[in-house]
Write a protein that holds these residues in place. Structure first.
Motif, PDB file in Angstrom:
ATOM      1  N   LEU A 160       0.815  -1.211   0.000  1.00 54.06           N
ATOM      2  CA  LEU A 160       0.000   0.000   0.000  1.00 54.06           C
ATOM      3  C   LEU A 160       0.849   1.262   0.000  1.00 54.06           C
ATOM      4  O   LEU A 160       0.357   2.337  -0.335  1.00 54.06           O
ATOM      5  N   ARG A 161       2.108   1.158   0.422  1.00 56.39           N
ATOM      6  CA  ARG A 161       2.976   2.340   0.463  1.00 56.39           C
ATOM      7  C   ARG A 161       3.163   2.954  -0.914  1.00 56.39           C
ATOM      8  O   ARG A 161       3.500   4.113  -1.052  1.00 56.39           O
ATOM      9  N   GLY A 162       2.899   2.161  -1.968  1.00 57.22           N
ATOM     10  CA  GLY A 162       2.981   2.716  -3.308  1.00 57.22           C
ATOM     11  C   GLY A 162       1.770   3.552  -3.672  1.00 57.22           C
ATOM     12  O   GLY A 162       1.791   4.302  -4.640  1.00 57.22           O
ATOM     13  N   GLN A 163       0.684   3.420  -2.887  1.00 59.57           N
ATOM     14  CA  GLN A 163      -0.554   4.142  -3.169  1.00 59.57           C
ATOM     15  C   GLN A 163      -0.879   5.187  -2.103  1.00 59.57           C
ATOM     16  O   GLN A 163      -1.631   6.130  -2.370  1.00 59.57           O
ATOM     17  N   LEU A 164      -0.327   5.006  -0.894  1.00 61.02           N
ATOM     18  CA  LEU A 164      -0.669   5.876   0.228  1.00 61.02           C
ATOM     19  C   LEU A 164       0.597   6.408   0.899  1.00 61.02           C
ATOM     20  O   LEU A 164       1.681   5.842   0.748  1.00 61.02           O
ATOM     21  N   SER A 165       0.444   7.485   1.663  1.00 63.33           N
ATOM     22  CA  SER A 165       1.552   8.014   2.453  1.00 63.33           C
ATOM     23  C   SER A 165       1.806   7.095   3.641  1.00 63.33           C
ATOM     24  O   SER A 165       1.072   6.121   3.874  1.00 63.33           O
ATOM     25  N   LEU A 166       2.836   7.416   4.416  1.00 64.60           N
ATOM     26  CA  LEU A 166       3.162   6.605   5.596  1.00 64.60           C
ATOM     27  C   LEU A 166       1.972   6.527   6.543  1.00 64.60           C
ATOM     28  O   LEU A 166       1.567   5.442   6.972  1.00 64.60           O
ATOM     29  N   ASN A 167       1.375   7.682   6.866  1.00 65.32           N
ATOM     30  CA  ASN A 167       0.240   7.693   7.782  1.00 65.32           C
ATOM     31  C   ASN A 167      -1.005   7.065   7.168  1.00 65.32           C
ATOM     32  O   ASN A 167      -1.795   6.423   7.863  1.00 65.32           O
ATOM     33  N   GLY A 168      -1.165   7.257   5.853  1.00 64.63           N
ATOM     34  CA  GLY A 168      -2.304   6.652   5.182  1.00 64.63           C
ATOM     35  C   GLY A 168      -2.240   5.137   5.204  1.00 64.63           C
ATOM     36  O   GLY A 168      -3.232   4.457   5.470  1.00 64.63           O
ATOM     37  N   ALA A 169      -1.046   4.594   4.936  1.00 69.88           N
ATOM     38  CA  ALA A 169      -0.874   3.140   4.952  1.00 69.88           C
ATOM     39  C   ALA A 169      -1.035   2.578   6.357  1.00 69.88           C
ATOM     40  O   ALA A 169      -1.456   1.425   6.536  1.00 69.88           O
ATOM     41  N   ALA A 170      -0.703   3.390   7.369  1.00 68.99           N
ATOM     42  CA  ALA A 170      -0.803   2.916   8.749  1.00 68.99           C
ATOM     43  C   ALA A 170      -2.234   2.946   9.256  1.00 68.99           C
ATOM     44  O   ALA A 170      -2.662   2.041   9.982  1.00 68.99           O
ATOM     45  N   VAL A 171      -3.007   3.975   8.887  1.00 69.74           N
ATOM     46  CA  VAL A 171      -4.341   4.144   9.464  1.00 69.74           C
ATOM     47  C   VAL A 171      -5.327   3.082   8.982  1.00 69.74           C
ATOM     48  O   VAL A 171      -6.317   2.800   9.655  1.00 69.74           O
ATOM     49  N   VAL A 172      -5.060   2.479   7.820  1.00 72.40           N
ATOM     50  CA  VAL A 172      -6.019   1.498   7.293  1.00 72.40           C
ATOM     51  C   VAL A 172      -6.168   0.301   8.221  1.00 72.40           C
ATOM     52  O   VAL A 172      -7.251  -0.298   8.295  1.00 72.40           O
ATOM     53  N   ARG A 173      -5.118  -0.033   8.938  1.00 69.58           N
ATOM     54  CA  ARG A 173      -5.202  -1.209   9.830  1.00 69.58           C
ATOM     55  C   ARG A 173      -6.178  -0.971  10.964  1.00 69.58           C
ATOM     56  O   ARG A 173      -6.793  -1.919  11.471  1.00 69.58           O
ATOM     57  N   TYR A 174      -6.338   0.280  11.397  1.00 71.75           N
ATOM     58  CA  TYR A 174      -7.269   0.585  12.476  1.00 71.75           C
ATOM     59  C   TYR A 174      -8.672   0.855  11.946  1.00 71.75           C
ATOM     60  O   TYR A 174      -9.651   0.308  12.438  1.00 71.75           O
ATOM     61  N   LEU A 175      -8.757   1.705  10.928  1.00 68.82           N
ATOM     62  CA  LEU A 175     -10.047   2.095  10.373  1.00 68.82           C
ATOM     63  C   LEU A 175     -10.828   0.880   9.878  1.00 68.82           C
ATOM     64  O   LEU A 175     -12.009   0.701  10.203  1.00 68.82           O
ATOM     65  N   TYR A 176     -10.177   0.046   9.092  1.00 67.79           N
ATOM     66  CA  TYR A 176     -10.844  -1.133   8.547  1.00 67.79           C
ATOM     67  C   TYR A 176     -10.804  -2.314   9.517  1.00 67.79           C
ATOM     68  O   TYR A 176     -11.478  -3.322   9.290  1.00 67.79           O
ATOM     69  N   GLY A 177     -10.013  -2.173  10.591  1.00 70.72           N
ATOM     70  CA  GLY A 177      -9.941  -3.257  11.561  1.00 70.72           C
ATOM     71  C   GLY A 177     -11.083  -3.250  12.555  1.00 70.72           C
ATOM     72  O   GLY A 177     -11.445  -4.300  13.103  1.00 70.72           O
ATOM     73  N   PRO A 231     -14.519  -2.895  12.301  1.00 70.02           N
ATOM     74  CA  PRO A 231     -15.656  -3.808  12.079  1.00 70.02           C
ATOM     75  C   PRO A 231     -15.293  -5.279  12.229  1.00 70.02           C
ATOM     76  O   PRO A 231     -16.097  -6.080  12.728  1.00 70.02           O
ATOM     77  N   PHE A 232     -14.080  -5.648  11.822  1.00 63.36           N
ATOM     78  CA  PHE A 232     -13.667  -7.045  11.970  1.00 63.36           C
ATOM     79  C   PHE A 232     -13.427  -7.381  13.443  1.00 63.36           C
ATOM     80  O   PHE A 232     -13.730  -8.490  13.893  1.00 63.36           O
ATOM     81  N   GLY A 233     -12.884  -6.418  14.196  1.00 63.20           N
ATOM     82  CA  GLY A 233     -12.710  -6.626  15.627  1.00 63.20           C
ATOM     83  C   GLY A 233     -14.038  -6.829  16.325  1.00 63.20           C
ATOM     84  O   GLY A 233     -14.172  -7.690  17.215  1.00 63.20           O
ATOM     85  N   LEU A 234     -15.043  -6.041  15.946  1.00 63.83           N
ATOM     86  CA  LEU A 234     -16.390  -6.203  16.504  1.00 63.83           C
ATOM     87  C   LEU A 234     -16.955  -7.580  16.160  1.00 63.83           C
ATOM     88  O   LEU A 234     -17.595  -8.227  16.997  1.00 63.83           O
ATOM     89  N   MET A 235     -16.718  -8.018  14.938  1.00 59.98           N
ATOM     90  CA  MET A 235     -17.209  -9.329  14.512  1.00 59.98           C
ATOM     91  C   MET A 235     -16.586 -10.443  15.353  1.00 59.98           C
ATOM     92  O   MET A 235     -17.275 -11.378  15.788  1.00 59.98           O
ATOM     93  N   ILE A 236     -15.275 -10.352  15.590  1.00 60.46           N
ATOM     94  CA  ILE A 236     -14.583 -11.362  16.388  1.00 60.46           C
ATOM     95  C   ILE A 236     -15.106 -11.359  17.825  1.00 60.46           C
ATOM     96  O   ILE A 236     -15.377 -12.419  18.413  1.00 60.46           O
ATOM     97  N   LEU A 237     -15.273 -10.162  18.399  1.00 63.95           N
ATOM     98  CA  LEU A 237     -15.782 -10.030  19.765  1.00 63.95           C
ATOM     99  C   LEU A 237     -17.183 -10.621  19.891  1.00 63.95           C
ATOM    100  O   LEU A 237     -17.453 -11.411  20.816  1.00 63.95           O
ATOM    101  N   SER A 239      -5.248  -7.276  10.434  1.00 67.07           N
ATOM    102  CA  SER A 239      -4.869  -6.545  11.632  1.00 67.07           C
ATOM    103  C   SER A 239      -5.765  -6.907  12.802  1.00 67.07           C
ATOM    104  O   SER A 239      -5.295  -7.097  13.929  1.00 67.07           O
ATOM    105  N   ALA A 240      -7.079  -7.012  12.558  1.00 69.16           N
ATOM    106  CA  ALA A 240      -8.021  -7.353  13.620  1.00 69.16           C
ATOM    107  C   ALA A 240      -7.744  -8.748  14.177  1.00 69.16           C
ATOM    108  O   ALA A 240      -7.733  -8.959  15.395  1.00 69.16           O
ATOM    109  N   PHE A 241      -7.509  -9.706  13.292  1.00 65.13           N
ATOM    110  CA  PHE A 241      -7.220 -11.065  13.747  1.00 65.13           C
ATOM    111  C   PHE A 241      -5.879 -11.117  14.479  1.00 65.13           C
ATOM    112  O   PHE A 241      -5.745 -11.785  15.514  1.00 65.13           O
ATOM    113  N   GLY A 242      -4.883 -10.402  13.930  1.00 66.23           N
ATOM    114  CA  GLY A 242      -3.576 -10.382  14.578  1.00 66.23           C
ATOM    115  C   GLY A 242      -3.621  -9.725  15.935  1.00 66.23           C
ATOM    116  O   GLY A 242      -3.099 -10.267  16.926  1.00 66.23           O
ATOM    117  N   SER A 243      -4.253  -8.557  16.026  1.00 70.62           N
ATOM    118  CA  SER A 243      -4.345  -7.849  17.309  1.00 70.62           C
ATOM    119  C   SER A 243      -5.130  -8.665  18.329  1.00 70.62           C
ATOM    120  O   SER A 243      -4.777  -8.703  19.510  1.00 70.62           O
TER     121      SER A 243
END
Length: 303
Positions: free
Chosen positions: A25-42, A44-50, A237-241
């Motif tokens: 993703l670093r080829g498409q997003l900045s450093l912060n952009g590539a980092a935030v996707v793990r939380y933003l998209y994580g 709903p998946f975290g809620l699903m796991i819970l 990220s959600a499964f890993g965390s």
């Protein structure tokens, strides 16, 4: 095999897989952009796991308190800085070596856990941690001299500074996570850990998402445009965390982080076959030294 060992190995696999996708993703997003996707998209998946765990196992925990929220916030901030530093470490010497430097988190977590949590490790496990650290040093010094000036230059190169800095942030994150689980009332450690994941990811999304909105608004739009790839990062990220948080709730932080160094095996495989990076013999030898240290840690823990 103890449950926490299996969960930690799963966490290492998910984390490596997610980081490899983030590197793309670093080829498409900045450093912060590539980092935030793990939380933003994580989230709903975290809620699903819970919810899935709760529907199957049931259980409950006490009221959420400010101490718990504060510790989750500190853990989230530590993970944000750690993720950014980790991604930054890939540029100088590649995905595999950058990840290896970050694995000094096992040593750092062990020392911090002894000081702040009073954790005690068997002597053989300490030896394993030391062997793993020697693997990191070999990676850092490979191809360089052993004079004082050479060692100083090797350990202050960008990949080393960013990777070791990431390890420090992840070590602190581990401590805050374990303290948060201990602060939240309730008997089901796994349920509390999964709830902690969701709370932490929500806080991280607000913090780093807010930063993007203020400083890089175009990147925030790009994060949504890349939703297909970003969603995969969020899921992993959600499964890993979830696995990391559960591991910290079931075993000492130092032991979990030490076993988590097995991630380097997955890293080598992803680096070679997923990202197409060429690995040098010295990089493989250093990584395998890391793994031998993990084996010693496990032997010490299971004796």
């Amino acid at each position: 095999m103890p449950l926490w060992v299996f969960i930690t190995l799963s966490a290492a696999l998910f984390q490596c897989w997610r980081t490899a996708l983030q590197q793309r993703l670093r080829g498409q997003l900045s450093l912060n952009g590539a980092a935030v996707v793990r939380y933003l998209y994580g989230v709903p998946f975290g809620l699903m796991i819970l919810l899935t765990y709760w529907l199957i196992m049931g259980g409950s925990f006490g009221p959420v308190n400010l101490g718990f929220i504060g510790l989750c916030a500190l853990a989230g901030i530590g993970q944000i800085f750690g993720t950014n530093l980790l991604i930054s470490s890939f540029g100088p010497r590649g995905f595999a070596v950058g990840t290896a430097y970050s694995k000094t988190e096992a040593v750092q977590a062990a020392v911090i856990a002894v000081i702040l949590l009073g954790e005690v490790l068997p002597a053989l496990s300490w030896l394993g941690i030391a062997v793993s650290l020697s693997g990191v040093m070999y990676l850092s010094l490979a191809g360089r001299g052993l004079k004082g000036a050479d060692i100083l230059r090797a350990t202050t190169q960008p990949a080393a500074l960013c990777g070791i800095g990431a390890g420090f942030c992840f070590a602190l994150t581990s401590i805050f996570i374990r303290k948060a689980n201990m602060t939240l009332p309730g008997e089901d450690a796994i349920l509390k850990a999964l709830f902690s994941v969701v709370v932490t990811n929500v806080i991280q999304t607000l913090l780093q998402g807010g930063w993007l909105l203020l400083r890089e608004p175009k990147q925030l739009l790009a994060v949504f445009r890349t939703w297909r790839n970003s969603m995969q990062v969020g899921a992993l990220s959600a499964f890993g965390s979830s696995c990391w948080f559960v591991g910290f709730s079931l075993a000492p932080v130092a032991m979990v982080r030490a076993v988590g160094q097995s991630e380097i095996i997955f890293t080598l495989l992803f680096s070679r076959f997923f990202l197409g990076e060429r690995l040098k013999t010295k990089d493989v030898l250093g990584a395998l030294t890391l793994v031998s240290g993990v084996v010693l840690v496990l032997v010490g823990a299971l004796r």
